[in-house]
Motif scaffolding. Structure first.
Motif, PDB file in Angstrom:
ATOM      1  N   TYR A 195       0.853  -1.180   0.000  1.00 10.78           N
ATOM      2  CA  TYR A 195       0.000   0.000   0.000  1.00 10.78           C
ATOM      3  C   TYR A 195       0.892   1.234   0.000  1.00 10.78           C
ATOM      4  O   TYR A 195       1.870   1.296   0.745  1.00 10.78           O
ATOM      5  N   ILE A 196       0.534   2.228  -0.819  1.00 10.89           N
ATOM      6  CA  ILE A 196       1.332   3.444  -0.946  1.00 10.89           C
ATOM      7  C   ILE A 196       0.432   4.659  -0.715  1.00 10.89           C
ATOM      8  O   ILE A 196      -0.630   4.779  -1.324  1.00 10.89           O
ATOM      9  N   TYR A 197       0.877   5.559   0.182  1.00  9.57           N
ATOM     10  CA  TYR A 197       0.141   6.776   0.510  1.00  9.57           C
ATOM     11  C   TYR A 197       1.066   7.975   0.292  1.00  9.57           C
ATOM     12  O   TYR A 197       2.152   8.021   0.859  1.00  9.57           O
ATOM     13  N   GLY A 198       0.601   8.972  -0.482  1.00  7.28           N
ATOM     14  CA  GLY A 198       1.361  10.213  -0.565  1.00  7.28           C
ATOM     15  C   GLY A 198       1.405  10.873   0.802  1.00  7.28           C
ATOM     16  O   GLY A 198       2.446  11.241   1.309  1.00  7.28           O
ATOM     17  N   GLY A 199       0.228  11.003   1.420  1.00  6.50           N
ATOM     18  CA  GLY A 199       0.122  11.537   2.766  1.00  6.50           C
ATOM     19  C   GLY A 199      -1.087  10.955   3.458  1.00  6.50           C
ATOM     20  O   GLY A 199      -2.115  10.703   2.820  1.00  6.50           O
ATOM     21  N   VAL A 207      -1.011  -3.094  -4.353  1.00  5.10           N
ATOM     22  CA  VAL A 207      -2.437  -3.374  -4.197  1.00  5.10           C
ATOM     23  C   VAL A 207      -3.226  -2.073  -4.296  1.00  5.10           C
ATOM     24  O   VAL A 207      -4.263  -2.006  -4.953  1.00  5.10           O
ATOM     25  N   ALA A 208      -2.751  -1.020  -3.619  1.00  7.51           N
ATOM     26  CA  ALA A 208      -3.477   0.246  -3.622  1.00  7.51           C
ATOM     27  C   ALA A 208      -2.523   1.425  -3.534  1.00  7.51           C
ATOM     28  O   ALA A 208      -1.495   1.355  -2.862  1.00  7.51           O
ATOM     29  N   VAL A 209      -2.904   2.505  -4.228  1.00  6.93           N
ATOM     30  CA  VAL A 209      -2.166   3.760  -4.178  1.00  6.93           C
ATOM     31  C   VAL A 209      -3.161   4.876  -3.863  1.00  6.93           C
ATOM     32  O   VAL A 209      -4.190   5.011  -4.525  1.00  6.93           O
ATOM     33  N   PHE A 210      -2.839   5.664  -2.819  1.00  7.76           N
ATOM     34  CA  PHE A 210      -3.685   6.771  -2.382  1.00  7.76           C
ATOM     35  C   PHE A 210      -2.874   8.057  -2.422  1.00  7.76           C
ATOM     36  O   PHE A 210      -1.791   8.112  -1.835  1.00  7.76           O
ATOM     37  N   GLY A 211      -3.403   9.088  -3.067  1.00  6.30           N
ATOM     38  CA  GLY A 211      -2.736  10.386  -3.012  1.00  6.30           C
ATOM     39  C   GLY A 211      -2.772  10.932  -1.596  1.00  6.30           C
ATOM     40  O   GLY A 211      -1.770  11.299  -1.019  1.00  6.30           O
ATOM     41  N   GLY A 212      -3.981  10.968  -1.010  1.00  9.97           N
ATOM     42  CA  GLY A 212      -4.162  11.427   0.362  1.00  9.97           C
ATOM     43  C   GLY A 212      -5.233  10.622   1.058  1.00  9.97           C
ATOM     44  O   GLY A 212      -6.195  10.174   0.428  1.00  9.97           O
ATOM     45  N   ASN A 213      -5.063  10.413   2.369  1.00  9.25           N
ATOM     46  CA  ASN A 213      -6.000   9.598   3.143  1.00  9.25           C
ATOM     47  C   ASN A 213      -6.199  10.219   4.523  1.00  9.25           C
ATOM     48  O   ASN A 213      -5.227  10.526   5.212  1.00  9.25           O
ATOM     49  N   THR A 269       1.177  13.827  -3.313  1.00  5.92           N
ATOM     50  CA  THR A 269       1.317  13.274  -4.654  1.00  5.92           C
ATOM     51  C   THR A 269       2.038  11.941  -4.623  1.00  5.92           C
ATOM     52  O   THR A 269       3.035  11.782  -3.916  1.00  5.92           O
ATOM     53  N   VAL A 270       1.531  10.987  -5.411  1.00  7.92           N
ATOM     54  CA  VAL A 270       2.232   9.729  -5.665  1.00  7.92           C
ATOM     55  C   VAL A 270       2.440   9.602  -7.171  1.00  7.92           C
ATOM     56  O   VAL A 270       1.504   9.765  -7.949  1.00  7.92           O
ATOM     57  N   THR A 271       3.689   9.299  -7.561  1.00  9.93           N
ATOM     58  CA  THR A 271       4.018   8.992  -8.948  1.00  9.93           C
ATOM     59  C   THR A 271       4.543   7.570  -8.976  1.00  9.93           C
ATOM     60  O   THR A 271       5.534   7.258  -8.317  1.00  9.93           O
ATOM     61  N   PHE A 272       3.851   6.710  -9.717  1.00 12.85           N
ATOM     62  CA  PHE A 272       4.162   5.281  -9.752  1.00 12.85           C
ATOM     63  C   PHE A 272       4.492   4.903 -11.194  1.00 12.85           C
ATOM     64  O   PHE A 272       3.653   5.028 -12.078  1.00 12.85           O
ATOM     65  N   ARG A 273       5.735   4.438 -11.418  1.00 15.93           N
ATOM     66  CA  ARG A 273       6.179   4.141 -12.781  1.00 15.93           C
ATOM     67  C   ARG A 273       6.452   2.667 -13.046  1.00 15.93           C
ATOM     68  O   ARG A 273       6.404   2.223 -14.180  1.00 15.93           O
ATOM     69  N   GLN A 274       6.782   1.909 -11.979  1.00 16.76           N
ATOM     70  CA  GLN A 274       7.144   0.506 -12.205  1.00 16.76           C
ATOM     71  C   GLN A 274       7.026  -0.269 -10.902  1.00 16.76           C
ATOM     72  O   GLN A 274       7.429   0.208  -9.848  1.00 16.76           O
ATOM     73  N   GLY A 275       6.471  -1.491 -10.997  1.00 13.09           N
ATOM     74  CA  GLY A 275       6.321  -2.349  -9.835  1.00 13.09           C
ATOM     75  C   GLY A 275       4.883  -2.801  -9.709  1.00 13.09           C
ATOM     76  O   GLY A 275       4.075  -2.645 -10.628  1.00 13.09           O
ATOM     77  N   THR A 283       1.748  -2.255 -12.161  1.00 14.19           N
ATOM     78  CA  THR A 283       0.410  -2.783 -11.910  1.00 14.19           C
ATOM     79  C   THR A 283      -0.083  -2.279 -10.567  1.00 14.19           C
ATOM     80  O   THR A 283       0.581  -2.469  -9.548  1.00 14.19           O
ATOM     81  N   VAL A 284      -1.256  -1.634 -10.576  1.00 12.29           N
ATOM     82  CA  VAL A 284      -1.899  -1.157  -9.361  1.00 12.29           C
ATOM     83  C   VAL A 284      -3.362  -1.571  -9.436  1.00 12.29           C
ATOM     84  O   VAL A 284      -4.029  -1.334 -10.436  1.00 12.29           O
ATOM     85  N   TYR A 285      -3.867  -2.179  -8.360  1.00 14.69           N
ATOM     86  CA  TYR A 285      -5.223  -2.719  -8.369  1.00 14.69           C
ATOM     87  C   TYR A 285      -6.280  -1.741  -7.871  1.00 14.69           C
ATOM     88  O   TYR A 285      -7.443  -1.865  -8.216  1.00 14.69           O
ATOM     89  N   GLU A 286      -5.911  -0.792  -7.030  1.00 18.07           N
ATOM     90  CA  GLU A 286      -6.841   0.242  -6.571  1.00 18.07           C
ATOM     91  C   GLU A 286      -6.114   1.576  -6.553  1.00 18.07           C
ATOM     92  O   GLU A 286      -4.996   1.673  -6.052  1.00 18.07           O
ATOM     93  N   VAL A 287      -6.756   2.613  -7.086  1.00 14.92           N
ATOM     94  CA  VAL A 287      -6.172   3.951  -7.123  1.00 14.92           C
ATOM     95  C   VAL A 287      -7.204   4.945  -6.620  1.00 14.92           C
ATOM     96  O   VAL A 287      -8.350   4.954  -7.089  1.00 14.92           O
ATOM     97  N   ASP A 288      -6.805   5.776  -5.648  1.00 15.26           N
ATOM     98  CA  ASP A 288      -7.685   6.821  -5.129  1.00 15.26           C
ATOM     99  C   ASP A 288      -6.876   8.099  -4.972  1.00 15.26           C
ATOM    100  O   ASP A 288      -5.829   8.092  -4.315  1.00 15.26           O
TER     101      ASP A 288
END
Length: 170
Positions: free
Chosen positions: A103-107, A128-134, A119-125, A158-163
């Motif tokens: 899981y990746i969170y910008g903030g 499961v989920a990437v969130f700009g802010g939570n 901000t999240v910038t995802f280029r390779q890898g 590959t990212v399965y959920e993006v918010d």
């Protein structure tokens, strides 16, 4: 030996501001960290640019290039505020692997604080989920905080959920 990577760590009422964590081909995993007689289970801290227990996490940065984030809950935070706001943090991923569900969170704020301008910038890898802010609050009569102006950019992998932004009251 792999370990927890938390570049800026404010244990008390301080802010974590302007810290930078760079992982270039290394491995980060979860574990326990002891600060001032307070033990933190860092299963959810993984790789963190700036962490504040009772303040704001602002303008922190994590860059991962061909790195590995492992553990029981592999997570990357640009900035994490347990009892404050998370503002203007960034995560850039140019290749990441994991032994679990990443899981990746910008903030993120886990006290109902705001999460804005992250901000999240995802280029390779794979994640499961990437969130700009939570903004997330559990077991309180308070409302979850606001989320605004958060950004997620994905150009590969590959990212399965993006918010872009999520506000949760549990």
């Amino acid at each position: 030996e792999p370990g927890v990577a938390a570049h800026g760590f404010a244990n008390g009422a301080g802010d974590a501001v302007g810290n930078k964590l760079t992982i270039n081909g290394g491995t980060v995993t979860d574990g326990d960290v002891q600060y001032d007689d307070i033990s933190y289970q860092i299963a959810e801290l993984g790789a963190t640019g700036g962490f504040s227990r009772s303040g704001n996490a602002s303008y922190n940065e994590v860059k991962i290039t061909n790195g590995t984030v492992n553990g029981s809950y592999p997570t990357v935070y640009g900035g994490l505020a347990l009892d404050g706001d998370s503002i203007g943090n960034t995560v850039t991923v140019d290749g990441v692997s994991t032994d679990g569900s990443l899981y990746i969170y910008g903030g993120a704020s886990f006290s109902g604080g705001t999460a804005s301008g992250n901000t999240v910038t995802f280029r390779q890898g794979t994640a499961v989920a990437v969130f700009g802010g939570n903004s997330d609050i559990t077991g309180s009569s308070e409302s979850a905080g606001g989320v605004s102006g958060n950004t997620v950019n994905i150009s590969g992998g590959t990212v399965y959920e993006v918010d872009g932004g999520v506000s949760i009251k549990e």
